[in-house]
Design an enzyme around this catalytic site. Structure first.
Site, PDB file in Angstrom:
ATOM      1  N   HIS A 146       0.776  -1.290   0.347  1.00  0.00           N
ATOM      2  CA  HIS A 146      -0.550  -0.222  -0.457  1.00  0.00           C
ATOM      3  C   HIS A 146       1.618   0.931   0.154  1.00  0.00           C
ATOM      4  O   HIS A 146       0.169   2.421  -0.154  1.00  0.00           O
ATOM      5  CB  HIS A 146      -0.894   0.403   0.765  1.00  0.00           C
ATOM      6  CG  HIS A 146      -1.856  -1.148   1.149  1.00  0.00           C
ATOM      7  ND1 HIS A 146      -2.697  -1.532   0.153  1.00  0.00           N
ATOM      8  CD2 HIS A 146      -2.562  -1.824   2.693  1.00  0.00           C
ATOM      9  CE1 HIS A 146      -3.254  -2.047   0.624  1.00  0.00           C
ATOM     10  NE2 HIS A 146      -3.126  -2.572   1.460  1.00  0.00           N
ATOM     11  N   ALA A 147       2.540   1.155  -0.176  1.00  0.00           N
ATOM     12  CA  ALA A 147       2.796   2.142   0.630  1.00  0.00           C
ATOM     13  C   ALA A 147       3.229   2.973  -0.978  1.00  0.00           C
ATOM     14  O   ALA A 147       3.117   2.788  -1.968  1.00  0.00           O
ATOM     15  CB  ALA A 147       4.315   1.823   1.195  1.00  0.00           C
TER      16      ALA A 147
END
Ligand code: VJV
Ligand code: CA
Ligand code: ZN
Length: 393
Positions: A146-147
């Site tokens: 998700h980063a």
């Protein structure tokens, strides 16, 4: 276990930094880095390290992290005071801007070390694949999909997968990214939205407004502008609660088999988030260790070099079972290991049911209702096959 030997004709490597596992997100936070210790202890109890090259990896450097992330974000990540320290009155807006310090992405002690160790292991795995020193490289501490370039999201601060794929792109023309975490692999998808050298495929629970992160609908296939080579190179497989091994395996093989024919990847990056297993604290699927592992086995049979990442997984005993089983698939000893967890395995008491393959009834008591109809799954496969008509290599 003397029956566990190196596989013939190819090399498997295991990349880890044991310091990483000592970090804590906070008492009741679902992400528990300690699950990596539990995984390693099962892998070792089965004698699997004898069949692999085992690397104790170094942390990624600031310069390495900068190949994807913005320096103002990295600087803040490196210097932000932990939650229990006095607030940083000079930077009241930065925590908000970078999504740091909320309940999903807390500022815990040693955060920057934790992040750079995870990235370091994944990048080391990628480099060993590039150098041809390894054919299947395993980095269970990675998979933090998700980063974003300048933003933390969903327990992920540094996108080790993007960093690993950027390494692979130095030596391979095309990378196929596959994501079987129960959440949408939005950070990786977004990072490669505008290139046709990376195809991203995520299988996930999709229920916008209710389930994180809310993106990854069937029609989300990359920006559709005329001049974007990345159009049609993002594939999403949105699913409902309760999907079973049987459905998931046939979906996975139908989709990945076809993508392999059309896209012809030179290397595979597989994110094996274990929150898609039945009984996960955050997940909603009914997958068993066998069905999850079948995805790894299918990719391995394609005979292309592969990096295997971890990812989510919030019921540690199930995470360790799945990742130990998948390690055994990588080294081709899955039929030799005893399903009963060895007596000498540390923390054996964590594995209630004492087997690598608990039944759904053992895991859940009562299985979760399956909300996936065959008709809908067929529509999904149909849609993906139509997307692939635009993809030729
Ligand atoms: O759903 C969300 C975001 C909220 C705001 C924050 N609250 C706590 C929850 C709702 C909208 N976030 C998700 C993030 C999931 C990340 C998954 C990561 C991966 O597996 O894909 C890859 C490693 C979410 N779901 C559940 C929670 N957060 C959650 C967070 C907690 C918690 C319980 C649940 C944080 C702290 C504590 N409990 C103590
Ligand atoms: Ca996914
Ligand atoms: Zn997840």
């Amino acid at each position: 276990e003397s029956n566990i030997v190196r596989p013939k004709g190819y090399t498997v490597s295991y990349h880890a930094n044991p310091e990483m596992e000592k970090h804590h997100f906070g008492q009741t936070h679902p992400m528990k880095p300690w699950r990596l210790t539990l995984t390693k202890s099962l892998v070792s109890a089965y004698g699997m390290p004898f069949a692999m090259d085992n690397y104790n990896t170094r942390a990624a450097t600031y310069e390495e992290l900068k190949s994807f992330h913005a320096s103002d974000y990295l600087d803040y990540l490196a210097t932000a005071p932990p939650e229990d320290q006095p607030r940083d009155i000079d930077n009241p807006d930065k925590e908000v801007k970078f999504n740091l310090g909320g309940s999903d992405c807390p500022l815990f002690h040693g955060l920057y070390d934790y992040c750079s160790m995870s990235a370091g292991s994944s990048m080391d795995a990628a480099r060993k694949i590039c150098n041809k020193q390894s054919d299947i490289a395993i980095a269970w501490s990675g998979g933090l999909h998700h980063a974003k370039r300048s933003e933390a999201s969903g327990f992920c601060y540094i996108n080790d997968i993007v960093l690993g794929i950027l390494q692979l792109l130095r030596c391979y023309p095309r990378v196929l990214y596959i994501d079987i975490d129960v959440h949408h692999g939005d950070g990786v998808e977004e990072a490669f939205f505008s290139t046709d050298r990376v195809m991203t495929v995520s299988f996930h629970k999709y229920q916008p407004e209710v389930f994180f992160p809310g993106t990854g609908g069937l029609d989300d296939n990359g920006p559709k502008s005329e001049h974007n080579p990345g159009a049609h190179h993002a594939i999403n497989v949105p699913l409902n609660d309760g999907i079973t091994d049987e459905q998931y395996e046939s979906l996975f093989q139908g989709i990945i088999g076809k993508i392999n024919e059309h896209f012809r990847p030179s290397v595979i990056a597989l994110q094996c988030g274990a929150d898609s297993l039945a009984g996960d604290r955050l997940g909603r699927f009914n997958l068993q260790v066998q069905g999850h592992g079948a995805c790894v086995a299918f990719c391995k049979r394609l005979g292309i070099p592969m990096i295997i990442f971890g990812g989510g997984g919030y019921t540690p005993r199930n995470v360790a079972r799945a990742w130990a089983y998948e390690t055994s698939i990588a080294i081709d000893c899955q039929d030799k290991i005893d399903p009963i967890i060895p007596q000498h395995a540390p923390w054996r008491e964590h594995f209630i049911h004492e087997t690598l393959f608990p039944t759904l009834e053992q895991i859940l008591g009562e299985p979760r209702a399956n909300r996936n109809t065959q008709k809908r799954l067929q529509e999904i496969v149909q849609h993906v096959h139509e997307q692939l008509r635009f993809v030729a290599h």
